[in-house]
Enzyme design. Sequence first.
Site, PDB file in Angstrom:
ATOM      1  N   ASP A 284     -17.178   7.050  -2.061  1.00  0.00           N
ATOM      2  CA  ASP A 284     -15.960   6.879  -1.266  1.00  0.00           C
ATOM      3  C   ASP A 284     -15.699   8.208  -0.566  1.00  0.00           C
ATOM      4  OD1 ASP A 284     -13.536   5.903  -0.257  1.00  0.00           O
ATOM      5  OD2 ASP A 284     -12.413   6.327  -2.091  1.00  0.00           O
TER       6      ASP A 284
ATOM      7  N   HIS B  10      -7.341   0.878  -6.501  1.00  0.00           N
ATOM      8  CA  HIS B  10      -7.563  -0.016  -5.342  1.00  0.00           C
ATOM      9  C   HIS B  10      -8.208  -1.307  -5.874  1.00  0.00           C
ATOM     10  CE1 HIS B  10      -7.804  -1.307  -1.358  1.00  0.00           C
ATOM     11  NE2 HIS B  10      -8.715  -0.504  -0.846  1.00  0.00           N
TER      12      HIS B  10
ATOM     13  N   ARG C 292       0.877  -1.176   0.000  1.00  0.00           N
ATOM     14  CA  ARG C 292       0.000   0.000   0.000  1.00  0.00           C
ATOM     15  C   ARG C 292       0.911   1.222   0.000  1.00  0.00           C
ATOM     16  NH1 ARG C 292      -5.379   1.324   3.447  1.00  0.00           N
ATOM     17  NH2 ARG C 292      -6.128  -0.015   1.773  1.00  0.00           N
TER      18      ARG C 292
ATOM     19  N   GLN D  93     -10.019  -4.087  -3.726  1.00  0.00           N
ATOM     20  CA  GLN D  93     -11.341  -3.661  -3.244  1.00  0.00           C
ATOM     21  C   GLN D  93     -12.404  -3.903  -4.315  1.00  0.00           C
ATOM     22  OE1 GLN D  93     -12.187  -2.124  -0.029  1.00  0.00           O
ATOM     23  NE2 GLN D  93     -14.155  -2.795  -0.826  1.00  0.00           N
TER      24      GLN D  93
ATOM     25  N   CYS E  99     -16.445   1.164   0.336  1.00  0.00           N
ATOM     26  CA  CYS E  99     -15.231   0.402   0.663  1.00  0.00           C
ATOM     27  C   CYS E  99     -14.822   0.566   2.119  1.00  0.00           C
ATOM     28  CB  CYS E  99     -14.092   0.800  -0.261  1.00  0.00           C
ATOM     29  SG  CYS E  99     -13.511   2.492  -0.055  1.00  0.00           S
TER      30      CYS E  99
ATOM     31  N   ARG F  17     -13.384  -8.816   1.676  1.00  0.00           N
ATOM     32  CA  ARG F  17     -11.964  -8.538   1.411  1.00  0.00           C
ATOM     33  C   ARG F  17     -11.147  -9.806   1.681  1.00  0.00           C
ATOM     34  NH1 ARG F  17      -9.970  -3.307   1.419  1.00  0.00           N
ATOM     35  NH2 ARG F  17      -8.019  -4.360   0.944  1.00  0.00           N
TER      36      ARG F  17
HETATM   37  N1  NVA Z   1      -9.909   6.698  -1.540  1.00  0.00           N
HETATM   38  C1  NVA Z   1      -9.581   6.240  -0.212  1.00  0.00           C
HETATM   39  C2  NVA Z   1      -9.836   4.773  -0.099  1.00  0.00           C
HETATM   40  C3  NVA Z   1      -9.614   4.213   1.291  1.00  0.00           C
HETATM   41  C4  NVA Z   1      -9.787   2.729   1.351  1.00  0.00           C
HETATM   42  C5  NVA Z   1      -8.134   6.579   0.106  1.00  0.00           C
HETATM   43  O1  NVA Z   1      -7.280   6.432  -0.766  1.00  0.00           O
HETATM   44  O2  NVA Z   1      -7.873   7.013   1.234  1.00  0.00           O
HETATM   45  N1   CP Z   2     -11.208  -0.296   2.237  1.00  0.00           N
HETATM   46  C1   CP Z   2      -9.951  -0.332   2.709  1.00  0.00           C
HETATM   47  O1   CP Z   2      -8.992  -0.534   1.973  1.00  0.00           O
HETATM   48  O2   CP Z   2      -9.846  -0.172   4.052  1.00  0.00           O
HETATM   49  P1   CP Z   2      -8.512   0.054   4.893  1.00  0.00           P
HETATM   50  O3   CP Z   2      -7.957   1.411   4.489  1.00  0.00           O
HETATM   51  O4   CP Z   2      -8.938   0.025   6.319  1.00  0.00           O
HETATM   52  O5   CP Z   2      -7.535  -1.021   4.562  1.00  0.00           O
END
Ligand code: NVA
Ligand code: CP
Length: 314
Positions: A223, A129, A102, A132, A263, A291
Amino acid sequence: MRHFLTLGDFTKEEILEMIALAQKIKAQTKQRKFVPYMEHQTLGMIFEKSSTRTRVSFETGIYQLGGVGLFLSSNDIQLGRGEPMKDTARVISRMVDMVMIRTFEQSKLEEFAKYSKVPVINGLTDSYHPVQLMTDYLTMIEFGKEKNPVVAYVGDGNNMTHSWLMLAAKLGFELRVATPKGYECDAAIVADALAFAKESGAKITFGNDPVEAVKGCDVVTTDTWVSMGQEDEKEIRLKAFEGYIVDEKLMSYAKEDAIFLHCLPAYRGYEVSEETFEKHENVIFTEAENRLHAQKGIMVWLDAKRSEELEIRN
Ligand code: NVA
Ligand code: CP
């Protein structure tokens, strides 16, 4: 060897193969049958951003597959002190069997994959992502929404939206995106998605009107308006997204039996109302649980591809 960096790298058949594996392994898991598809394997999990779901689902998932997960926060490993991504990749991938990352730029993930000896999975970047979206599609199937669905995405043109574009474009369904002006999707990603959509017959449209997007649709999704790394823009973003909340008024334009996906984490009163969130909580938390299952499908598929390659080489 295959990596899992964006859904754009996969065919429809491959995506459906991974989903089918996820369904099979989910059914086994529900019967408390833990088949060691990845016995003695180690999954390195590098996090440069926070996470609840991604960490817990990957760590639990690899354990249930007979392996072990290593949580590697960039604050704790030398990457956070400036060790190059390519050196981190060359070290870690000589010791573990698969890596999940990540991070921020997609290019950092690609750099890691370029130097990695083992499959690399995108656990979220600024651009995509994809794990997801595999989860969201599995959830759509479970709630009977996979037959020619019309999906409306309302909100920020971000990593989630980009992965929705790829999923729709590859599988060939209708996706309507409504974003405020100035918060549209990345033009290069849109161009790629539209090229895939031409092949699959997907209908993908863009606009600035949430009502137009949601009218008669089967799935509504959104989101956060402030993604990780955008904290400094919070004030200005909250203003720009006024009118984009998914609430019962907006949901009333969707089909009566439309589902709402998120998500998570969700910010009530911003991208979704408390009422709408709670009304759809069963779908949302099944999505969160999925997930675990979707990612097992992805890991086992990637491992099988690598094993095939090793067999050919030997
Ligand atoms: N768009 C959000 C998704 C979190 C799972 C982010 O990147 O923070
Ligand atoms: N949806 C998702 O990726 O959640 P986290 O940021 O908690 O991993």
